[in-house]
Design a protein around this motif. Structure first.
Motif, short mmCIF file in Angstrom:
data_model
loop_
_atom_site.label_atom_id
_atom_site.label_comp_id
_atom_site.label_asym_id
_atom_site.label_seq_id
_atom_site.Cartn_x
_atom_site.Cartn_y
_atom_site.Cartn_z
N LEU A 191 -4.49 1.07 -0.80
CA LEU A 191 -4.45 2.19 -1.73
C LEU A 191 -3.57 1.87 -2.93
N THR A 192 -2.50 1.13 -2.67
CA THR A 192 -1.53 0.79 -3.71
C THR A 192 -2.09 -0.23 -4.69
N THR A 193 -2.72 -1.27 -4.18
CA THR A 193 -3.16 -2.40 -5.01
C THR A 193 -4.64 -2.37 -5.37
N ARG A 194 -5.44 -1.61 -4.57
CA ARG A 194 -6.90 -1.60 -4.70
C ARG A 194 -7.50 -2.99 -4.41
N ILE A 195 -6.74 -3.82 -3.72
CA ILE A 195 -7.19 -5.18 -3.39
C ILE A 195 -7.28 -5.33 -1.88
N ARG A 196 -8.41 -5.80 -1.37
CA ARG A 196 -8.57 -6.07 0.06
C ARG A 196 -7.99 -7.45 0.36
N SER A 207 -5.96 2.87 7.46
CA SER A 207 -6.21 1.65 6.70
C SER A 207 -7.17 0.71 7.43
N ASP A 208 -8.45 1.12 7.45
CA ASP A 208 -9.47 0.36 8.16
C ASP A 208 -10.15 -0.70 7.31
N GLY A 209 -9.53 -1.08 6.19
CA GLY A 209 -10.05 -2.17 5.38
C GLY A 209 -10.90 -1.72 4.20
N PHE A 210 -10.96 -0.43 3.96
CA PHE A 210 -11.70 0.10 2.82
C PHE A 210 -11.09 1.47 2.46
N ILE A 211 -11.36 1.92 1.24
CA ILE A 211 -10.87 3.22 0.81
C ILE A 211 -11.97 4.25 1.06
N PRO A 212 -11.72 5.24 1.92
CA PRO A 212 -12.77 6.19 2.28
C PRO A 212 -13.13 7.14 1.13
N LYS A 213 -14.36 7.62 1.16
CA LYS A 213 -14.83 8.52 0.11
C LYS A 213 -14.00 9.81 0.07
N LEU A 214 -13.56 10.29 1.23
CA LEU A 214 -12.76 11.52 1.23
C LEU A 214 -11.47 11.36 0.44
#
Length: 304
Positions: A191-196, A207-214
Protein backbone atom coordinates in the motif's frame (compact mmCIF):
# COMPACT_ATOMS: atom_id res chain seq x y z
CA UNK A 1 -22.91 -11.53 17.61
CA UNK A 2 -22.16 -8.71 20.06
CA UNK A 3 -18.46 -8.92 20.93
CA UNK A 4 -16.54 -7.33 23.83
CA UNK A 5 -15.05 -3.84 23.64
CA UNK A 6 -11.92 -3.34 25.74
CA UNK A 7 -10.27 -0.20 27.02
CA UNK A 8 -6.55 -0.95 27.18
CA UNK A 9 -4.27 1.50 28.96
CA UNK A 10 -0.57 1.44 28.07
CA UNK A 11 2.57 3.56 28.36
CA UNK A 12 4.89 4.22 25.42
CA UNK A 13 7.73 6.73 25.11
CA UNK A 14 6.77 8.27 28.43
CA UNK A 15 3.11 8.84 27.55
CA UNK A 16 0.13 6.99 29.03
CA UNK A 17 -2.62 6.46 26.47
CA UNK A 18 -5.67 4.34 25.68
CA UNK A 19 -6.62 2.01 22.84
CA UNK A 20 -10.17 0.73 22.41
CA UNK A 21 -10.25 -2.81 21.03
CA UNK A 22 -13.21 -4.78 19.67
CA UNK A 23 -12.45 -8.43 20.40
CA UNK A 24 -13.68 -10.31 17.34
CA UNK A 25 -11.91 -13.49 18.43
CA UNK A 26 -15.09 -13.97 20.46
CA UNK A 27 -17.28 -13.90 17.35
CA UNK A 28 -18.83 -17.04 15.82
CA UNK A 29 -16.12 -19.20 14.13
CA UNK A 30 -13.51 -17.31 16.19
CA UNK A 31 -12.99 -14.40 13.83
CA UNK A 32 -14.26 -11.09 12.53
CA UNK A 33 -14.99 -12.71 9.16
CA UNK A 34 -18.26 -14.16 10.40
CA UNK A 35 -19.79 -10.69 10.00
CA UNK A 36 -19.14 -10.31 6.25
CA UNK A 37 -19.64 -14.02 5.52
CA UNK A 38 -23.15 -14.00 6.95
CA UNK A 39 -24.00 -10.59 5.49
CA UNK A 40 -22.84 -11.51 1.98
CA UNK A 41 -24.75 -14.80 1.94
CA UNK A 42 -27.88 -13.34 3.54
CA UNK A 43 -27.80 -10.54 0.95
CA UNK A 44 -27.31 -12.99 -1.92
CA UNK A 45 -30.37 -14.97 -0.82
CA UNK A 46 -32.45 -11.84 -0.27
CA UNK A 47 -31.54 -10.59 -3.75
CA UNK A 48 -32.31 -14.03 -5.28
CA UNK A 49 -28.72 -14.35 -6.50
CA UNK A 50 -28.22 -17.62 -4.63
CA UNK A 51 -30.22 -20.76 -3.88
CA UNK A 52 -29.36 -23.85 -1.85
CA UNK A 53 -28.50 -25.88 -4.97
CA UNK A 54 -25.70 -23.48 -5.99
CA UNK A 55 -22.19 -23.94 -4.56
CA UNK A 56 -20.56 -20.97 -2.83
CA UNK A 57 -17.07 -20.21 -4.17
CA UNK A 58 -14.38 -18.10 -2.49
CA UNK A 59 -10.65 -17.42 -2.38
CA UNK A 60 -9.31 -16.87 1.13
CA UNK A 61 -6.32 -16.92 3.44
CA UNK A 62 -8.45 -18.82 5.95
CA UNK A 63 -10.84 -16.94 8.19
CA UNK A 64 -13.38 -16.09 5.49
CA UNK A 65 -13.25 -19.70 4.35
CA UNK A 66 -14.04 -20.95 7.85
CA UNK A 67 -16.89 -18.46 8.25
CA UNK A 68 -18.37 -19.08 4.80
CA UNK A 69 -18.24 -22.82 5.41
CA UNK A 70 -20.29 -22.34 8.59
CA UNK A 71 -22.81 -19.97 6.99
CA UNK A 72 -23.11 -22.03 3.82
CA UNK A 73 -23.73 -25.16 5.86
CA UNK A 74 -26.54 -23.43 7.75
CA UNK A 75 -28.26 -22.70 4.42
CA UNK A 76 -27.56 -26.16 3.03
CA UNK A 77 -25.11 -24.97 0.38
CA UNK A 78 -21.97 -26.72 -0.75
CA UNK A 79 -18.95 -24.44 -0.14
CA UNK A 80 -15.72 -24.65 -2.14
CA UNK A 81 -12.72 -22.77 -0.79
CA UNK A 82 -9.52 -22.02 -2.73
CA UNK A 83 -6.58 -21.20 -0.47
CA UNK A 84 -2.79 -20.99 -0.85
CA UNK A 85 -1.10 -24.00 0.70
CA UNK A 86 1.22 -21.92 2.89
CA UNK A 87 -1.62 -20.81 5.19
CA UNK A 88 -1.58 -22.47 8.62
CA UNK A 89 -2.53 -26.14 8.97
CA UNK A 90 -5.11 -25.17 11.58
CA UNK A 91 -6.96 -22.96 9.08
CA UNK A 92 -7.00 -25.80 6.59
CA UNK A 93 -8.40 -28.24 9.14
CA UNK A 94 -11.03 -25.78 10.39
CA UNK A 95 -12.36 -25.23 6.87
CA UNK A 96 -12.64 -28.96 6.29
CA UNK A 97 -14.17 -29.53 9.73
CA UNK A 98 -16.96 -27.08 8.80
CA UNK A 99 -17.77 -29.32 5.85
CA UNK A 100 -16.36 -27.24 2.99
CA UNK A 101 -14.34 -28.59 0.09
CA UNK A 102 -10.82 -27.16 0.34
CA UNK A 103 -8.64 -26.75 -2.75
CA UNK A 104 -5.04 -25.85 -1.86
CA UNK A 105 -3.11 -23.86 -4.44
CA UNK A 106 0.46 -22.74 -5.06
CA UNK A 107 -0.39 -19.09 -4.44
CA UNK A 108 -3.17 -16.51 -4.66
CA UNK A 109 -2.98 -16.04 -8.45
CA UNK A 110 -3.59 -19.76 -8.93
CA UNK A 111 -6.41 -19.68 -6.35
CA UNK A 112 -8.16 -16.86 -8.21
CA UNK A 113 -7.66 -18.55 -11.57
CA UNK A 114 -9.21 -21.82 -10.39
CA UNK A 115 -12.06 -20.06 -8.58
CA UNK A 116 -12.88 -18.12 -11.74
CA UNK A 117 -13.25 -21.39 -13.65
CA UNK A 118 -15.45 -23.00 -10.97
CA UNK A 119 -19.22 -23.05 -11.36
CA UNK A 120 -21.18 -21.50 -8.52
CA UNK A 121 -21.90 -18.26 -6.70
CA UNK A 122 -18.71 -16.27 -6.17
CA UNK A 123 -18.84 -14.11 -3.05
CA UNK A 124 -15.75 -12.18 -4.27
CA UNK A 125 -14.91 -10.85 -0.83
CA UNK A 126 -12.10 -8.58 -2.07
CA UNK A 127 -14.53 -6.56 -4.23
CA UNK A 128 -17.98 -7.25 -2.77
CA UNK A 129 -19.42 -4.03 -1.25
CA UNK A 130 -21.57 -6.17 1.07
CA UNK A 131 -18.29 -7.15 2.77
CA UNK A 132 -17.63 -3.54 3.79
CA UNK A 133 -21.32 -2.91 4.52
CA UNK A 134 -21.33 -5.72 7.08
CA UNK A 135 -19.07 -3.68 9.36
CA UNK A 136 -21.77 -1.10 10.02
CA UNK A 137 -22.85 -3.52 12.75
CA UNK A 138 -19.38 -3.38 14.32
CA UNK A 139 -19.33 0.43 14.17
CA UNK A 140 -22.77 0.65 15.75
CA UNK A 141 -21.72 -1.69 18.57
CA UNK A 142 -18.81 0.66 19.24
CA UNK A 143 -21.19 3.63 19.32
CA UNK A 144 -23.28 1.82 21.93
CA UNK A 145 -20.28 1.79 24.29
CA UNK A 146 -18.35 4.99 23.55
CA UNK A 147 -19.37 8.67 23.61
CA UNK A 148 -18.82 10.45 20.29
CA UNK A 149 -15.92 12.47 21.76
CA UNK A 150 -13.97 9.23 22.24
CA UNK A 151 -14.48 8.03 18.65
CA UNK A 152 -11.48 9.73 17.06
CA UNK A 153 -9.83 7.15 14.80
CA UNK A 154 -9.68 3.56 13.58
CA UNK A 155 -6.80 1.38 12.42
CA UNK A 156 -6.94 -2.08 10.85
CA UNK A 157 -4.79 -4.35 8.76
CA UNK A 158 -5.79 -4.51 5.10
CA UNK A 159 -6.67 -7.94 3.75
CA UNK A 160 -9.88 -7.45 1.79
CA UNK A 161 -10.09 -3.95 3.35
CA UNK A 162 -13.65 -4.70 4.43
CA UNK A 163 -12.95 -3.94 8.09
CA UNK A 164 -11.11 -0.69 7.42
CA UNK A 165 -13.35 0.53 4.61
CA UNK A 166 -16.63 -0.38 6.28
CA UNK A 167 -15.89 0.76 9.82
CA UNK A 168 -13.69 3.71 8.94
CA UNK A 169 -15.97 5.21 6.31
CA UNK A 170 -18.98 4.86 8.64
CA UNK A 171 -17.32 7.08 11.23
CA UNK A 172 -15.70 9.35 8.63
CA UNK A 173 -19.13 10.26 7.23
CA UNK A 174 -20.16 11.43 10.70
CA UNK A 175 -16.93 13.24 11.49
CA UNK A 176 -14.59 14.35 8.65
CA UNK A 177 -11.77 14.78 11.21
CA UNK A 178 -11.98 11.08 12.14
CA UNK A 179 -8.63 9.37 11.38
CA UNK A 180 -8.80 6.28 9.16
CA UNK A 181 -5.49 4.41 9.21
CA UNK A 182 -4.47 1.40 7.12
CA UNK A 183 -1.96 -1.12 8.41
CA UNK A 184 0.24 -3.50 6.43
CA UNK A 185 3.34 -5.69 6.94
CA UNK A 186 6.61 -3.78 6.58
CA UNK A 187 8.01 -6.72 4.63
CA UNK A 188 5.62 -6.12 1.73
CA UNK A 189 4.72 -2.41 2.07
CA UNK A 190 2.46 -2.74 -0.97
CA UNK A 191 0.00 0.00 0.00
CA UNK A 192 2.89 2.32 0.82
CA UNK A 193 5.01 1.77 -2.30
CA UNK A 194 2.45 0.38 -4.80
CA UNK A 195 5.22 -2.07 -5.75
CA UNK A 196 4.88 -5.86 -5.50
CA UNK A 197 8.21 -6.94 -4.05
CA UNK A 198 7.29 -10.62 -3.64
CA UNK A 199 8.37 -10.62 0.01
CA UNK A 200 6.85 -13.05 2.49
CA UNK A 201 5.36 -12.11 5.84
CA UNK A 202 3.72 -13.94 8.75
CA UNK A 203 0.63 -11.81 9.45
CA UNK A 204 -1.92 -14.17 7.91
CA UNK A 205 -5.10 -12.49 6.72
CA UNK A 206 -3.61 -9.22 5.46
CA UNK A 207 -1.46 -8.14 2.50
CA UNK A 208 -2.14 -11.04 0.14
CA UNK A 209 0.11 -9.70 -2.63
CA UNK A 210 -2.33 -7.33 -4.30
CA UNK A 211 -4.35 -4.22 -3.44
CA UNK A 212 -8.03 -5.19 -3.11
CA UNK A 213 -10.78 -3.29 -4.90
CA UNK A 214 -12.49 -2.49 -1.60
CA UNK A 215 -9.39 -0.51 -0.61
CA UNK A 216 -9.36 1.35 -3.93
CA UNK A 217 -13.00 2.32 -3.46
CA UNK A 218 -12.22 4.11 -0.18
CA UNK A 219 -8.51 4.93 -0.55
CA UNK A 220 -9.09 8.71 -0.60
CA UNK A 221 -10.54 8.47 2.90
CA UNK A 222 -7.37 6.86 4.30
CA UNK A 223 -5.32 9.39 6.27
CA UNK A 224 -2.24 7.31 6.93
CA UNK A 225 -0.60 3.95 6.25
CA UNK A 226 1.42 2.31 9.03
CA UNK A 227 3.75 -0.66 8.63
CA UNK A 228 4.72 -3.26 11.26
CA UNK A 229 7.04 -6.24 11.02
CA UNK A 230 5.92 -9.83 11.43
CA UNK A 231 8.20 -10.50 14.39
CA UNK A 232 7.13 -7.34 16.23
CA UNK A 233 3.49 -8.31 15.62
CA UNK A 234 4.02 -11.84 16.94
CA UNK A 235 5.78 -10.63 20.08
CA UNK A 236 3.08 -8.01 20.65
CA UNK A 237 0.37 -10.67 20.44
CA UNK A 238 2.32 -12.87 22.86
CA UNK A 239 2.68 -10.00 25.32
CA UNK A 240 -1.04 -9.18 25.17
CA UNK A 241 -1.96 -12.84 25.73
CA UNK A 242 0.41 -13.20 28.67
CA UNK A 243 -0.54 -9.91 30.36
CA UNK A 244 -4.31 -9.86 29.76
CA UNK A 245 -5.16 -13.53 29.12
CA UNK A 246 -6.77 -12.76 25.75
CA UNK A 247 -7.04 -15.42 23.04
CA UNK A 248 -5.70 -13.71 19.93
CA UNK A 249 -3.67 -14.24 16.76
CA UNK A 250 -0.78 -12.49 15.02
CA UNK A 251 -2.94 -9.91 13.21
CA UNK A 252 -4.25 -8.78 16.61
CA UNK A 253 -0.70 -8.03 17.69
CA UNK A 254 -0.15 -6.16 14.43
CA UNK A 255 -3.27 -4.03 14.87
CA UNK A 256 -2.44 -3.19 18.47
CA UNK A 257 1.16 -2.31 17.60
CA UNK A 258 -0.03 -0.09 14.76
CA UNK A 259 -2.46 1.61 17.15
CA UNK A 260 0.40 2.34 19.57
CA UNK A 261 2.78 3.67 16.93
CA UNK A 262 0.04 5.82 15.34
CA UNK A 263 0.33 8.15 18.31
CA UNK A 264 -3.45 8.65 18.35
CA UNK A 265 -4.86 8.53 21.87
CA UNK A 266 -8.16 6.61 22.15
CA UNK A 267 -7.81 5.09 18.67
CA UNK A 268 -10.00 2.06 17.98
CA UNK A 269 -8.85 -1.25 16.53
CA UNK A 270 -9.84 -4.91 16.46
CA UNK A 271 -8.52 -8.29 17.55
CA UNK A 272 -9.55 -10.12 14.34
CA UNK A 273 -9.21 -13.75 15.38
CA UNK A 274 -8.28 -16.34 17.99
CA UNK A 275 -4.97 -18.11 18.61
CA UNK A 276 -6.25 -21.60 17.82
CA UNK A 277 -5.53 -21.12 14.11
CA UNK A 278 -1.88 -20.27 14.73
CA UNK A 279 -0.57 -23.29 16.65
CA UNK A 280 1.75 -24.32 13.82
CA UNK A 281 3.10 -20.77 13.37
CA UNK A 282 5.75 -18.75 15.18
CA UNK A 283 3.08 -17.30 17.46
CA UNK A 284 4.03 -20.26 19.64
CA UNK A 285 7.76 -19.39 19.55
CA UNK A 286 8.55 -17.66 22.84
CA UNK A 287 12.20 -17.13 21.88
CA UNK A 288 11.37 -14.22 19.56
CA UNK A 289 12.45 -10.75 20.70
CA UNK A 290 11.30 -7.23 19.85
CA UNK A 291 12.97 -4.03 21.03
CA UNK A 292 9.87 -2.08 20.00
CA UNK A 293 7.46 -4.22 21.99
CA UNK A 294 9.77 -4.07 25.00
CA UNK A 295 9.20 -0.30 25.08
CA UNK A 296 5.43 -0.75 25.46
CA UNK A 297 4.16 -1.13 29.01
CA UNK A 298 0.72 -2.71 29.20
CA UNK A 299 -1.01 -1.27 32.27
CA UNK A 300 -4.59 -2.54 32.42
CA UNK A 301 -7.55 -3.86 30.44
CA UNK A 302 -11.20 -3.04 31.13
CA UNK A 303 -14.29 -4.47 29.45
CA UNK A 304 -16.74 -1.68 28.65
Amino acid sequence: MLTPLYKITYRYEGHEKVIFVKDESKNITGSIKYRPAKYMIDSAYNLHQLDKDTPIIEVTSGNMGIALARVGKSYGNKVIIYMPKDMSKERQEMIKKEGAELVLTKDFPEAFRLATLAKGFKTKQFANPHNADSYVSLAQEIEMKLPSKDIVGFIAGVGTSGTLSGTGSYFKRKNPKFKMIALEPKETSLLTTRIRNGAKHEIEGISDGFIPKLYYYKRKLVDQIITVTSVDSIVMAQKLMEKFNVDIGISSGANFLGAVTSGVNKIITVFPDSADRYKSTRLMDKSLKSDLVNKIELIKIETL
